[in-house]
Design a protein around this motif. Structure first.
Motif, PDB file in Angstrom:
ATOM      1  N   GLY A 155      32.177  35.343  42.816  1.00  0.00           N
ATOM      2  CA  GLY A 155      31.856  36.394  41.861  1.00  0.00           C
ATOM      3  C   GLY A 155      32.923  36.558  40.799  1.00  0.00           C
ATOM      4  N   SER A 156      34.184  36.380  41.193  1.00  0.00           N
ATOM      5  CA  SER A 156      35.237  36.661  40.210  1.00  0.00           C
ATOM      6  C   SER A 156      35.674  35.432  39.434  1.00  0.00           C
ATOM      7  CB  SER A 156      36.437  37.304  40.893  1.00  0.00           C
ATOM      8  OG  SER A 156      36.811  36.539  41.981  1.00  0.00           O
ATOM      9  N   VAL A 192      37.209  48.620  43.202  1.00  0.00           N
ATOM     10  CA  VAL A 192      36.907  47.286  42.680  1.00  0.00           C
ATOM     11  C   VAL A 192      35.718  47.324  41.746  1.00  0.00           C
ATOM     12  CG1 VAL A 192      35.993  45.055  43.382  1.00  0.00           C
ATOM     13  CG2 VAL A 192      37.970  45.997  44.550  1.00  0.00           C
ATOM     14  N   MET A 213      40.940  40.082  47.176  1.00  0.00           N
ATOM     15  CA  MET A 213      40.253  40.471  48.389  1.00  0.00           C
ATOM     16  C   MET A 213      39.509  39.254  48.953  1.00  0.00           C
ATOM     17  SD  MET A 213      38.474  44.090  48.834  1.00  0.00           S
ATOM     18  CE  MET A 213      36.712  43.953  48.822  1.00  0.00           C
ATOM     19  N   LEU A 253      35.736  44.025  36.986  1.00  0.00           N
ATOM     20  CA  LEU A 253      36.345  42.716  36.764  1.00  0.00           C
ATOM     21  C   LEU A 253      35.433  41.587  37.205  1.00  0.00           C
ATOM     22  CD1 LEU A 253      39.926  43.662  37.746  1.00  0.00           C
ATOM     23  CD2 LEU A 253      39.247  42.621  35.596  1.00  0.00           C
ATOM     24  N   LEU A 254      34.269  41.937  37.745  1.00  0.00           N
ATOM     25  CA  LEU A 254      33.362  40.880  38.182  1.00  0.00           C
ATOM     26  C   LEU A 254      32.858  40.130  36.957  1.00  0.00           C
ATOM     27  CD1 LEU A 254      31.319  42.664  40.930  1.00  0.00           C
ATOM     28  CD2 LEU A 254      32.738  40.666  41.211  1.00  0.00           C
ATOM     29  N   GLN A 255      33.039  38.839  36.976  1.00  0.00           N
ATOM     30  CA  GLN A 255      32.652  38.044  35.807  1.00  0.00           C
ATOM     31  C   GLN A 255      32.013  36.746  36.274  1.00  0.00           C
ATOM     32  OE1 GLN A 255      36.652  36.962  34.175  1.00  0.00           O
ATOM     33  NE2 GLN A 255      37.149  38.734  35.310  1.00  0.00           N
ATOM     34  N   ASP A 279      43.132  39.932  39.464  1.00  0.00           N
ATOM     35  CA  ASP A 279      41.838  40.516  39.774  1.00  0.00           C
ATOM     36  C   ASP A 279      41.793  40.957  41.239  1.00  0.00           C
ATOM     37  OD1 ASP A 279      39.231  41.047  40.155  1.00  0.00           O
ATOM     38  OD2 ASP A 279      38.479  39.263  39.141  1.00  0.00           O
ATOM     39  N   PRO A 280      41.585  42.253  41.512  1.00  0.00           N
ATOM     40  CA  PRO A 280      41.554  42.689  42.914  1.00  0.00           C
ATOM     41  C   PRO A 280      40.409  42.069  43.708  1.00  0.00           C
ATOM     42  CG  PRO A 280      40.956  44.480  41.433  1.00  0.00           C
ATOM     43  CD  PRO A 280      41.493  43.384  40.586  1.00  0.00           C
ATOM     44  N   VAL A 281      39.296  41.767  43.051  1.00  0.00           N
ATOM     45  CA  VAL A 281      38.173  41.156  43.760  1.00  0.00           C
ATOM     46  C   VAL A 281      38.570  39.786  44.289  1.00  0.00           C
ATOM     47  CG1 VAL A 281      35.801  40.418  43.569  1.00  0.00           C
ATOM     48  CG2 VAL A 281      36.584  42.373  42.276  1.00  0.00           C
ATOM     49  N   LYS A 327      44.230  32.304  33.835  1.00  0.00           N
ATOM     50  CA  LYS A 327      44.540  33.724  33.798  1.00  0.00           C
ATOM     51  C   LYS A 327      46.015  33.981  34.090  1.00  0.00           C
ATOM     52  CE  LYS A 327      40.341  35.203  33.275  1.00  0.00           C
ATOM     53  NZ  LYS A 327      39.778  36.200  32.406  1.00  0.00           N
TER      54      LYS A 327
END
Lengths: 169, 487
Positions: free
Chosen positions: B186-187, A108, B213, A113-115, B208-210, B203
């Motif tokens: 966060g995402s 991760v 999760m 991909l943290l935005q 997004d895997p984050v 999107k």
């Protein structure tokens, strides 16, 4: 320069955290935990979150750790003996799952991909207003309701502590 | 020096919460100020009931409108109003059944009522929270109050154990939930459910895997609160150890609050990612129903049996969540209301029959009840029939709506598994009826000490169960209006 500081502090954080887990003496363990908390505070400062860093030191390294040490001293905990592994069947699955979780976290983080929310709270903006002032403003405007309800939460916790621990009601 | 302008908000939207917190503190103050003169503490129960009735009156006033206050983080719509009504009803019934029970068990402290009121505040916040922060704080207020209430029998080891177990596992589940929330923040950069939804929509779904999760961790955290398998390990021990009145409360209020948050988060925020979470909930639903029903068969202790039955009911409600259509949402609302009546009713009868030092909770203790106390046995039979889903009771109608919702969304297999599970559950529900009417008593029934309040609670539960079973359309109509605003 800052990047080097980050790597040094991050290494200290992880090392003390690992020592904390493997330390048998509870007092030393608590000291390692303090070091971990303080290093985390340094990481927050590197992220321009001075208020969070201050709160981290005051609350965790200060209040909570003092409480920990008090409990350790009052209970007079000895150096932990080799206790029998109470959960023998969980050991291998736990290690496998731990590795899996670590892998997932690595993937991760690498996927970048943290935005986070960037629009108005840029570093320059936050520095202009001041960290503490900005948080205070948000707490009393945008997040007023959760902030106020937290007082009920603390009240309930206080009632609970008295209720469950008082010798005679 | 800058001025901080506190945004405007509609005081009506949080008035029920303000009233309940005010009354909670009044109860504590009255308890302190009058503890010597007021040996019986009847007053405290009445003050709490007045608070609940007042809160219900003011909670009702904005019906039909949708109000967002506190920067869109707090939603007063028909959905949260319906849930508020369920919470206030379950709290009111709990106070009615507690009154004589806590006196008998010598745990008659003012904090008992105050904590019940405070936990109701948490539930209301969960149902009305339109952002993850409010939902989280509400969940904490509710959970911490209930951890304490579980351990209220301070001198009983089993109660201490239950409280500690619930607290440790609950704190762990909270950690999962909070970690999930932080990953979602966060995402997406938002904690507001609508903003999360519009981010995901922009999107074109979750890639997004984050974020995935984060969603998964939120499902774990809430799955623990509604007692779904495999996050159910705490349920039987905690239900058995807690004071019986709190067990009744715990099996209804927090479960409803958990589902309120579950539906709102998954449908409002992750609505466009339905395909992703639907698979998880699908498996959870099957596991929860089957495990709950199969293990319930083997129980000899009625509190543990009702604990496993409560797990099974969470499974039926998860079916409604999987179908995620309007009918599923209104079915959840209806089922939760029906469950409030029948479950608190059943626990009320357990309380009436128990005595100090003798909980009277082995299922075989109920042998011969039908001849000795025919009215109580009749009421118990009604509640058991309703939980099994036999017409013309509320449980039947609720199950009917939930299974129809699943079929309407195309989950025919899931509906069939649900029906099979209902059939399994008939065995252990009817066993109690059979024992009550067809077995010779194995032991003496002591003369009952019945207080008028608990009779009122049983009467309300009986009327509610029958009314919802025979004339469901009016309530169903209200429940249907509640779903329109969720998306």
């Amino acid at each position: 320069m800052l990047a080097y500081l980050f790597y040094i502090v991050a290494a200290i954080t992880v090392t003390t955290a690992v020592y904390l887990i493997f330390e048998k003496n509870p007092v030393f363990g608590a000291l390692y935990l303090i070091q971990t908390m303080v290093s985390l505070a340094v990481l927050y400062i590197l992220l321009e979150a001075q208020f969070v860093a201050a709160v981290q030191i005051i609350v965790y390294a200060g209040a909570i750790m003092v409480l920990f040490l008090f409990v350790i001293m009052l209970l007079n905990l000895d150096i932990g003996e080799e206790t029998k592994n109470a959960l023998p069947y969980q050991r291998i699955p736990a290690i496998l799952m731990g590795i899996a979780l670590f892998t997932i976290i690595c993937i991760v983080i690498r996927s970048k991909l943290l935005q986070g929310k960037q629009d108005q709270y840029t570093t320059a903006f936050v520095q202009g207003v001041g960290n503490t002032k900005l948080i205070g403003n948000l707490l009393f405007t945008e997040y007023l309701l959760p902030f106020e309800i937290t007082s009920i939460l603390l009240f309930v916790a206080a009632i609970g502590a008295i209720m469950l621990a008082k010798r005679k009601l | 020096m800058t001025n901080v302008s506190i945004m405007t908000f509609n005081i009506l939207s949080i008035l029920p919460i303000l009233i309940l917190s005010g009354f909670g503190m009044i109860v504590l103050l009255v308890d302190v100020l009058s503890s010597r003169r007021l040996g019986e503490k009847n007053l405290l129960a009445y003050i709490s009931l007045i608070g609940i009735i007042l809160a219900a009156i003011f909670a009702r006033s904005p019906a039909g409108t949708t109000l967002f206050s506190f920067n869109e983080s707090f939603a007063i719509d028909n959905y949260s109003l319906f849930f508020n009504f369920i919470f206030l009803l379950s709290t009111g019934l709990t106070i009615l059944i507690s009154h004589s029970y806590i006196k008998r068990e010598e745990i008659n402290h003012g904090e008992y009522y105050a904590l019940i009121l405070f936990s109701t505040i948490g539930m209301m916040l969960m149902a009305a929270g339109a952002d993850l922060l409010n939902i989280f704080i509400g969940l904490e207020v509710m959970s911490i109050s209930i951890y304490i209430l579980t351990g209220f029998k301070r001198s009983k080891l089993i109660s201490n154990e239950a409280s500690l177990k619930y607290f440790l596992l609950g704190a762990f589940a909270t950690g999962f939930l909070l970690y999930g929330i932080s990953l979602v923040y966060g995402s997406t950069g938002a904690i507001n459910l609508k903003q999360i939804a519009s981010f995901i929509a922009s999107k074109g779904g979750i890639s997004d895997p984050v974020l995935l999760m984060g969603m998964g961790l939120i499902i774990i955290g809430l799955g623990f609160k509604v007692a779904s398998v495999p996050f159910h390990a705490w349920v039987p021990d905690v239900y058995e150890g807690a004071p019986t009145a709190i067990t009744a409360f715990m099996s209804v209020g927090p479960k409803a609050a958990g589902f309120a948050a579950f539906l709102r988060i998954l449908i409002t925020a992750f609505g466009s990612a339905h395909d992703e979470w639907q698979k998880i909930i699908y498996i959870l639903a099957i596991l929860t129903m089957t495990t709950g029903n199969v293990i319930a068969i083997a129980q000899t202790n009625i509190k543990r049996m009702l604990a496993y039955s409560s797990i099974a009911h969470a499974g039926y409600l998860l079916i409604a969540l999987v179908s995620a259509n309007d009918m599923g949402v209104s079915g959840t609302l209806f089922y939760m209301l029906a469950y409030t009546f029948m479950n608190i009713g059943a626990f009320a009868i357990v309380i009436v029959l128990s005595r100090k030092g003798d909980e009277f909770i082995q299922i075989n203790d109920y042998a011969g009840l039908g001849f000795k106390h025919p009215l109580l046995a009749l009421a118990m039979t009604l509640f058991m029939f309703s939980m099994a889903g036999v017409p013309p009771t509320a449980g039947f109608v609720g199950k009917f709506y939930i299974f129809s919702a699943a079929i309407k969304s195309g989950y025919i297999g899931l509906a069939v598994i649900g029906v099979i599970n209902s059939v399994i559950s008939v065995y252990y529900y009817l066993r109690i009826t059979v024992i009550m009417y067809m077995k010779e008593p194995t032991r003496e029934f002591a003369p009952l000490t019945i207080s008028p309040l608990i009779v009122a609670a049983i009467a309300i539960s009986v009327i509610g169960t029958l009314h919802l079973g025979i004339f469901p359309s009016k309530v169903m109509e209200i429940a249907q209006q509640a779903t329109l605003m969720l998306k």
